[in-house]
Design an enzyme around this catalytic site. Sequence first.
Site, short mmCIF file in Angstrom:
data_model
loop_
_atom_site.label_atom_id
_atom_site.label_comp_id
_atom_site.label_asym_id
_atom_site.label_seq_id
_atom_site.Cartn_x
_atom_site.Cartn_y
_atom_site.Cartn_z
N GLU A 401 30.65 60.82 27.33
CA GLU A 401 29.26 61.10 26.98
C GLU A 401 28.32 60.28 27.86
O GLU A 401 28.46 59.06 27.97
CB GLU A 401 28.98 60.73 25.52
CG GLU A 401 29.64 61.62 24.49
CD GLU A 401 29.29 61.23 23.07
OE1 GLU A 401 29.40 62.09 22.19
OE2 GLU A 401 28.90 60.06 22.84
N CYS A 402 27.38 60.92 28.49
CA CYS A 402 26.26 60.30 29.19
C CYS A 402 26.72 59.25 30.20
O CYS A 402 27.11 59.59 31.31
CB CYS A 402 25.28 59.72 28.17
SG CYS A 402 23.63 59.41 28.85
N GLY A 403 26.71 57.97 29.84
CA GLY A 403 27.20 56.95 30.75
C GLY A 403 28.64 57.19 31.17
O GLY A 403 29.02 56.91 32.31
N ALA A 502 29.75 65.22 29.26
CA ALA A 502 28.42 65.78 29.00
C ALA A 502 27.39 64.67 28.81
O ALA A 502 27.73 63.54 28.48
CB ALA A 502 28.47 66.65 27.75
#
Length: 538
Positions: A401-403, A502
Site C-alpha cells: 500500500e502506498c509507501g 496500490a
Amino acid sequence: MPDVPVSADSYLHYGDGFQGGQFYLYSIQPHSEIGLAYSLLNKISKKGVGIMLSLSLNEQNIKNVPRLVIGAPQGRSGKTTFTLGLLRAFARQGMAVQPFKKGPDYIDASWHTAAAGYTCRNLDSFFMKRNQICKSIFDQSVEKNITIIEGAMGLYDGLDLQGSSSTAEIAKVTRTPVLFVVDATRMTRSIAAMVMGYQHFDPDVQIVGVVLNKVARVRHEKMAREAIEEFCNIPVVGAIPKDVNLCIPDRHLGLVTKGEFDETDKLLDYFADVISEHVDLDKILTLARSAPELPSCSESIVPNLTVEYSLKNRGLKPKIGIIQDAAFSFYYPENIEALKGLGAEVVPISALSDNQLPGDLDGLYIGGGFPEVFAAKLEENETLRGDIRIAGENGLPIYAECGGLMYLGRSIRTSSQNFEMVGLLPFDTQMEGKPQGHGYTIMETNPDQSWFEEKAEIKGHEFHNSKVINLAPHVKFGLIVKRGHGIDGQHDGICYKNVFAAYNHIHALGCPEWAEGMINIAVNYHMSKWTQADKLLS
C-alpha cells in the site's frame, strides 16, 4: 452436539482467545440490551482442532462506557495536543485509557498509543458500518476506566451537506458526549456565540463542556469562561495558556511519526503536565461517566469463522512477513489482527536493518509510511531489496500500500536525488510539492487480479505526495477508480504475478475480503512450494 443456552442479558464476546495452536476461548459477558439467546457449540473436534467455549459472566455492565469525543470548530484548534496530554495525564494516574481517532489517520493514532499505553483504534463511518463502530468501542473499552475519541477537522465537517463521515456523525452513532476545544485567540464573549451555534446546529449532538486553548491572560479566561457558562449553560473545564512548546513537528502528510521523534515520552509528559495544571481532570471524568449506554452492536457480535475453521482443519498456518519500521509504519491493527484471526503467523521485518527475508515466507505485507524520508537507508540495504525482488519474481504473494508501492518500484525521485528501490515493478515514483491523491476512495475490482472477487466495491483512502512515472505500457491494473485518484486517475493496484501494489489504503473492517484473499493466496503458494518439493524428491 448439544446447544448451550445463554441468558437474554448476556452476549457473545470474542477476542484473541487462547491461541496455543489447538483451542480458542470465547466468553459470554453481560449485555443488558440484547434480548437474544445464542446457541454455542460446546466443542468442535476435527483433525485435532478444538474450539473451547466458556460461559464466564462479568458482573459489570460494560455498555456503560465512560467516554467523550474531543471536537473543535476547525482543524488546528489544538485537539491533538490536548488529547495527547489528557491521555497521558489519565494514564499517569494509573487509569486504563482507551484512545480512538476519528477518520483514516495512522500518525495521530500512533501518538495516541504512546500517550495512553493502549493501542489506538480508528473509527470511520465511510468504510465502517455503524454497528462495527459501536462494537469497536465496546470491545476495546472492556476493563478500561475511560475512552477518549479524538475528532478530525471541524465538528460538523464531512463529505456532503448532511455531514456524513464527520466527527459529529461518530458522536451521534455512538451516543457520545462532546468536549469542545476552542482556540480562544482574540475572542472573549464571542466564544459563547460560537459555542451556542455549535450546540444548536444539530440537537442530537451533545456538547457537554468546553476547553479554552491559547488563552492570553487571567482576564481573558475570566471573560470567556463567564460568557460560555452564562449563555451556553455548560462548564468550561479547562483554560490552556498560549505555549509555543505545545506542538509536534509536522511535514507534508501531517505530524512527524512517533517513531522518528527521539523524545516522545518527554514531550508527552510535558503535555500532561500542562493539562494536569490547567484542566479539571475530575470534571472531565464526571462528564465521561455521564455518557449513555452504547447502542446495540449485536449484528456484528458473532464472527464468521468458516475460513478459519477450514484452514485449521487443513493444518495450515501461513507465514506472512510484515515490514514494520520507521519507514513503513502505516498499519491498522485490525488488518494485522484479521490475518492472525484467519490463522496466519505474522513475522515483523525491518527494511532498514534486516538484510534478508525470513525463511519459508508464504506472503509479504508492506504498508504505507515515509519511504521518501528514509530513501537513502532503504537504498543502502541492497541485499534485502534483492531478496524481495527475487521472492516476488518467484511468486511470493506481496500486498503493498502506498509507501509499499513506492518501495517495489525502480526508484524514488526527490527534487535533488534519485534512490534505487526494489525494482520488482516497472515504474519510478516522483515526489511532488503537493498531494497527488487525498481523501476517501471507491474502487471496483478488475478480473485481472486474484486478491478480490471480480467487480467488488472496495472502499478506502489515499494521501500521497508522490506520483508514478515511467510506467511500462503492459502493466495490468486490479482496480478501477470510481472515487479518488489512484495511480493515474483511472486505475490503481498494479498486478504482477502474485504482487498487488496500490496507493489505496484499506481497513479490514470495511474490507474483510482483503484478509481472506491474502490468506488464500498465501496458502496456495505454501502448498505449491511443497508440491514442487515433492516433485524434486520423487
